[in-house]
Write a protein that holds these residues in place. Structure first.
Motif, mmCIF file in Angstrom:
data_model
loop_
_atom_site.group_PDB
_atom_site.id
_atom_site.type_symbol
_atom_site.label_atom_id
_atom_site.label_comp_id
_atom_site.label_asym_id
_atom_site.label_seq_id
_atom_site.Cartn_x
_atom_site.Cartn_y
_atom_site.Cartn_z
ATOM 1 N N GLN A 2 0.802 -1.222 0.000
ATOM 2 C CA GLN A 2 0.000 0.000 0.000
ATOM 3 C C GLN A 2 0.836 1.274 0.000
ATOM 4 O O GLN A 2 0.372 2.320 -0.446
ATOM 5 N N ARG A 21 -1.113 4.617 -0.469
ATOM 6 C CA ARG A 21 -1.733 5.079 0.772
ATOM 7 C C ARG A 21 -0.824 6.110 1.453
ATOM 8 O O ARG A 21 -1.249 7.203 1.802
ATOM 9 N N THR A 54 -3.326 9.450 1.660
ATOM 10 C CA THR A 54 -3.705 9.841 3.025
ATOM 11 C C THR A 54 -2.566 10.348 3.895
ATOM 12 O O THR A 54 -2.812 11.116 4.821
#
Length: 383
Positions: free
Chosen positions: A207, A319, A347
């Motif tokens: 990720q 991510r 994020t």
């Protein structure tokens, strides 16, 4: 999603049947625009991207077929073999396209060409920067998306500042996103901190990504120069140690186009098996349920992908991004490279290393002299 006026104007311009350019920063809805334009053409258009990962993301986000430019033009590893011209063609991540690839597309005379991208990102590695130049040289066909629909996000706030040449905040937690600049020091101290973060489980290789400006030394005895090779060695040694170069579970990237095998430069994957000839089988991120058995030629063009260059990360989203930079990287650091690196994150962003180099890099902008600029200016009698 309710469209803003800039988005509506961009869609209407693209549906008029003329060539069009759409540019905007991260979060301005470029993918949504592509979906709406494709719907306006009732799906009777070709959607392309420079990398397999970007094409897969487009297909998932828009619901329409999408593939790489090389695949659409039937690249066989040596040349493009497509037999017929192109219809209405939409190209995402167009800032990555160099002059040679743009020329290859134009050779097939698209009925209409719609280029979509972010002019603040890095220019392509190859010759020229056609998207960046055309944004400046053909303003009459450019639609600019100005409104960010994740305006409260920490990454967007930082990215907008960097885009404008400064960065006031070392820590932001907003809109479900986090942004942190952590001065971890020289390469040896920073790699020790990276090691700690990986051991603490803050880095998930499927990720997240570590990005660095340079590859560093290929010398196996060099461990702490802070380059991509050293970081890959460090992280693999923690997460998936092995006596062989590649092991099941390793994160890898293909660094050359193999058109006839549907393997493309920039394809990210996880090794799913090693056969009796010690050759890996990989599960591509863009096609995880269709494992590909690699041959010796493929393996020569395989690299570990716990850490990537910023150029190799273009067209992908992760991510969390860890971006490392050091004083020794100053010749490589620029506003465009930094902006491209941090906007790969969904994020979380952590900037670490000798962070004074990060701030100095924001003040440096890239300039690339190109034939398009010469043609536009009519230099040396060229019109």
């Amino acid at each position: 999603m309710t469209l803003d006026q800039d988005q509506e104007n961009a869609i209407l311009a693209a549906l008029q049947g003329q060539d069009a350019i759409i540019t905007g920063g991260a979060g301005t809805g470029k993918t949504t625009i592509i979906k709406r334009i494709a719907e306006g053409f009732n799906g009777e258009c070709t959607i392309l991207a420079p990398t397999g990962k970007a094409a897969a993301r487009l297909k998932e986000a828009t619901g329409f077929p999408a593939c790489t430019i090389h695949r659409e033009l039937c690249y066989d590893g040596t040349s493009f073999k497509r037999k017929q011209g192109l219809g209405v063609t939409i190209v995402d991540e167009a800032s990555m396209i160099d002059s040679s690839l743009m020329a290859a597309m134009l050779y097939y005379t698209p009925k209409q060409l719609i280029l979509v991208g972010d002019a603040a990102q890095l220019p392509p590695i190859g010759k020229g920067q056609p998207f960046h130049d055309l944004v400046r040289l053909r303003p009459e066909i450019v639609s600019t998306l100005k409104t960010c629909h994740r305006a409260k996000g920490a990454i967007h706030i930082a990215a907008q500042e960097i885009r404008n040449g400064y960065c006031r905040n070392s820590s932001i937690d907003s809109g479900g996103e986090t942004w942190n600049i952590i001065p971890t020091g020289n390469p040896e101290l920073t790699l020790a901190k990276v090691k700690q973060w990986v051991e603490q489980g803050r880095f998930d290789p499927k990720q997240d990504i570590i990005l660095a400006p340079v590859y560093g030394s290929k010398d196996e005895s060099v461990e702490n120069d802070g380059g991509i090779i050293a970081i890959n060695k460090l992280v693999k040694g923690i997460l998936n140690p092995s006596k062989t170069q590649y092991e099941v579970g390793d994160r890898v990237i293909i660094v050359k186009n193999f058109g006839t095998d549907d393997l493309w430069n920039g394809d990210l994957a996880t090794i799913s098996d090693i056969n009796t000839a010690d050759l890996p089988e990989i599960a591509l991120d863009r096609d995880p349920y269709n494992p590909r058995q690699l041959n010796k030629g493929h393996v020569i063009q395989l690299r570990h992908a716990y850490c990537l260059s910023v150029h190799k990360s273009q067209g992908s989203q992760f991510r969390r991004v860890f971006f490392v930079c050091f004083r020794r990287n100053m010749m490589m650091l620029s506003r465009e490279l930094i902006y491209t690196a941090i906007t790969r994150a969904k994020t979380n962003v952590v900037v670490c290393g000798e962070t004074e180099s990060f701030y100095k890099g924001i003040q440096t902008t890239m300039h690339k002299a190109t034939v398009l600029q010469v043609l536009a200016e009519g230099k040396e009698g060229i019109v």
